[in-house]
Design a protein around this motif. Structure first.
Motif, mmCIF file in Angstrom:
data_model
loop_
_atom_site.group_PDB
_atom_site.id
_atom_site.type_symbol
_atom_site.label_atom_id
_atom_site.label_comp_id
_atom_site.label_asym_id
_atom_site.label_seq_id
_atom_site.Cartn_x
_atom_site.Cartn_y
_atom_site.Cartn_z
ATOM 1 N N ALA A 103 12.344 5.479 8.773
ATOM 2 C CA ALA A 103 13.191 6.330 7.941
ATOM 3 C C ALA A 103 14.555 5.694 7.706
ATOM 4 O O ALA A 103 15.102 5.758 6.592
ATOM 5 C CB ALA A 103 13.360 7.699 8.594
ATOM 6 N N THR A 104 15.113 5.060 8.737
ATOM 7 C CA THR A 104 16.419 4.408 8.544
ATOM 8 C C THR A 104 16.279 3.117 7.736
ATOM 9 O O THR A 104 17.155 2.783 6.935
ATOM 10 C CB THR A 104 17.069 4.106 9.907
ATOM 11 O OG1 THR A 104 16.166 3.340 10.720
ATOM 12 C CG2 THR A 104 17.422 5.398 10.633
ATOM 13 N N ALA A 105 15.184 2.389 7.940
ATOM 14 C CA ALA A 105 14.975 1.152 7.176
ATOM 15 C C ALA A 105 14.817 1.442 5.687
ATOM 16 O O ALA A 105 15.264 0.646 4.840
ATOM 17 C CB ALA A 105 13.742 0.426 7.704
ATOM 18 N N MET A 106 14.164 2.572 5.369
ATOM 19 C CA MET A 106 13.944 2.934 3.970
ATOM 20 C C MET A 106 15.110 3.749 3.389
ATOM 21 O O MET A 106 15.026 4.230 2.262
ATOM 22 C CB MET A 106 12.643 3.742 3.853
ATOM 23 C CG MET A 106 11.409 3.005 4.347
ATOM 24 S SD MET A 106 11.090 1.481 3.432
ATOM 25 C CE MET A 106 10.691 2.156 1.812
ATOM 26 N N LYS A 107 16.175 3.908 4.195
ATOM 27 C CA LYS A 107 17.382 4.636 3.767
ATOM 28 C C LYS A 107 17.122 6.119 3.530
ATOM 29 O O LYS A 107 17.861 6.774 2.784
ATOM 30 C CB LYS A 107 17.980 4.010 2.484
ATOM 31 C CG LYS A 107 18.199 2.510 2.546
ATOM 32 C CD LYS A 107 19.171 2.105 3.636
ATOM 33 C CE LYS A 107 19.446 0.601 3.596
ATOM 34 N NZ LYS A 107 20.325 0.160 4.715
#
Length: 630
Positions: free
Chosen positions: A134-138
């Motif tokens: 989720a953080t990698a995909m913003k």
């Protein structure tokens, strides 16, 4: 078979409640620690509807159930009348469990401590992996409330691992689990962590304390729990009953807690780091070689139940290094079993075989490989070899790309989030996708082309229903088998045998002999499949696939082989009329055991009809035709 009946049959055939020292379960297996393994009726258990197979390894008697193991476990413990799992042991019989070697004891401890939280570890790992995605995909940032709450749910298990492991270890070591959990809590107490982070120095009564960050640690609390179990029992012996409620926990926490901070914790923390460094040093010698070897052999290790010995190493890598390349390799072996089952499913013409292979492939994709292994790969043998080849190649690819797992938990498709670096998607996730896909495709193709041949319906059905005994070849069926009498004596129907497992036909059709001679001969040409450790039973397989069990006496397993002189060994080819054993029936009778000897066709379901060719209650000489098996 319903779970109530299955549980009842399992309890009876492992030797009854008096033979059970300990019981727990993992994802697919009931794991018994038996006081006498030879008292268990392994072949009977294997043939129970609902049991995939039995594995004896690592000091445990493992009954493989599959996805419904938790339901069966609950029914078994319910019928036992108390929980035999989570560290409780059966002391009612007053007979100690056989002493195991050091390795088996280590495996038993690790299984008992880790098994209850494996599902929780998987869940927490998946949450952490998904947050990384989720953080990698913003989609989220670390400052978002959603992220903070979900991260707390996923990270709490690992942060407070000493508390949870402390509780589980306390139960395993028969200590008060709340005491050991409290000691684990002290290890991760905020002020202790703050002092370590600030580089402060602490002393206890003038003795310097070597501080360490015990969050996510594993080994220190396990050893501390073992020490607590000894300290607690010592104070219980020394203190009056009226003082024990308060003072046993008080003294146990004080003594064990101080020892843990001063001695146990620092030593085991250093050991944890050394273990992680040693693991990586071995891996770094040649990552690709490590990947190929582990990828090819890991499922074989799983079959023998030895994989639990690796679990603390894999968890320790995560908690110490915050990643693990070894478990990244092992995950592709799950996809190898997916491909093996899928290859059989695509090529098989039999609807029955397809009905087993298809769901087994799906189950393996979800991370549970036992249905694929015991329902497909092992019965047909070659698919298991093809899966090993594909797993070795997939493991090599994983290592070559430098893949790492950043959490410990789910396998198969559920492992995907664990390959996501918390700092963002990197090569590990792409390696997971590529290696998994290559492994599945390769295993499917190898199995389809070289690992499976369609057989006549009868043979295929038999192979699908039965896992051949270890060390014996799958034998083709013919038109029929003549079974000749092994022991001179009076033949009686099985229904008259004073043992329910025989008299009700649970083990198969056949007859029984009340012996009048000490010698036991081979009933046909065949191969010795099994000789019981207690020498009281011999299983022989005919050249056309009839599996016959000669069970010398009733409950004579308890005599531990004393009355029997066995003349053959497992895997030995024998001829009709060859001497198999000499039994001292007088000794058996003198010990108040029955000499009645059941002779059972253990794979009766595959060989109907089975006809008794002599009149019951008549004396029969050895070598005479006594049974006709189709």
């Amino acid at each position: 078979m319903d779970k109530h009946t299955l549980a009842k049959d399992i309890i009876r055939n492992v030797g009854g409640i008096e033979n059970i020292g300990h019981l727990e379960h993992c994802v697919t297996r009931l794991r018994f620690t038996l006081k006498d393994d030879s008292a268990a009726q392994t072949e009977t258990i294997k043939n129970l509807d609902g049991v995939m197979t039995v594995v004896q390894s690592g000091g445990q008697y493992q009954v493989v159930i599959g996805n419904k193991v938790k339901e069966v476990y609950q029914e078994v413990t319910s019928q036992l009348g108390r929980s035999f799992g989570s560290g409780d042991s059966n002391s009612a019989a007053g007979e100690p469990v056989k002493k195991k070697n050091l390795f088996n004891r280590f495996v038993d401890v690790i299984v008992g401590i880790i098994s209850p939280i494996l599902g929780l570890l998987a869940a927490a790992g998946i949450i952490k992996g998904l947050l990384g995605l989720a953080t990698a995909m913003k989609w989220l940032t670390a400052a978002d409330g959603t992220y903070i709450l979900l991260n707390a749910l996923g990270d709490s298990l690992f942060y407070f691992l000493p508390i949870i492991i402390g509780f589980s270890a306390g139960r395993k070591f028969n200590a008060n689990p709340f005491i050991t959990a409290a000691i684990g809590g002290a290890l991760v107490y905020p002020n202790i962590i703050a002092a370590y982070s600030a580089g402060d120095s602490l002393t206890f009564a003038g003795i310097p304390v070597v501080l360490a960050n015990y969050t996510s640690s594993l080994f220190p609390i396990i050893l501390a729990a073992w020490v607590a179990s000894k300290v607690e029992k010592w104070f219980e012996r020394k203190l009056a009953a009226s003082l024990q409620l308060i003072f046993v926990p008080l003294f146990t926490i004080l003594v064990t807690g101080i020892l843990t901070f001063l001695v146990v914790g620092p030593i085991l923390s250093a050991f944890s780091q050394e273990l992680a460094d040693a693991t990586m040093a071995i891996y770094n010698l040649s990552p690709v070689v490590a990947g190929v070897v582990l990828g090819a052999l890991w499922q074989l290790i799983v079959i023998f139940g030895l994989h639990y010995a690796f679990i603390p190493v894999l968890i320790n890598n995560i908690t110490t290094l915050h990643y693990d390349p070894v478990n990244a390799i092992l995950n592709v072996t799950v996809f190898a079993q997916v491909g093996a089952a899928l290859g059989v499913f695509l090529k098989a013409k039999s609807l029955k075989v397809r009905s087993i292979a298809g769901p087994a492939a799906l189950s393996a994709l979800m991370g549970v490989t036992e249905p694929a292994i015991y329902g497909v790969s092992l019965p047909y043998k070659k698919p298991f070899v093809m899966a090993g080849i594909a797993g070795g190649i997939g493991g090599g690819i994983t290592a070559l790309m430098g893949a790492r797992m950043y959490g410990f938990g789910g396998t198969g498709a559920f492992a995907a989030p664990l390959f996501i670096n918390p700092d963002g998607v990197d090569v590990s996730f792409y390696a997971f996708l590529i290696a998994s896909a290559v492994t599945v495709v390769l295993a499917t193709l190898l199995t389809y082309l070289f690992g499976f041949k369609n057989k006549p319906e009868t043979a295929t059905a038999a192979a699908a229903d039965t896992v051949p005994p270890a060390g014996t070849a799958a034998l083709a069926r013919a038109n029929g088998t003549a079974v000749y009498n092994s022991i001179r004596g009076m033949v009686i129907p099985l229904s008259e045998v004073n043992d329910e497992a025989f008299s009700r036909g649970a083990m198969g059709s056949g007859f029984a002999v009340i012996p009048s001679d000490s010698k036991v001969y081979a009933p046909f040409d065949g191969t010795i499949a099994t000789v019981a450790n207690s020498k009281h039973a011999i299983a022989i397989i005919s050249e056309d696939g009839v599996e016959l069990l000669i069970h010398m006496g009733i409950n004579t397993v308890k005599l531990k082989g004393a009355p029997f002189d066995i003349k053959v060994q497992e895997n030995e080819a024998v001829k009709k009329g060859q001497l198999l054993a000499v039994a001292d029936w007088d000794m058996i009778a003198a010990n108040n055991y029955e000499i009645t000897t059941p002779v059972i066709v253990t794979n009766s379901a595959e060989h109907q009809p089975i006809e008794l060719k002599v009149e019951p209650h008549h004396e029969v000489q050895t070598g005479g035709l006594v049974l006709s098996v189709n």
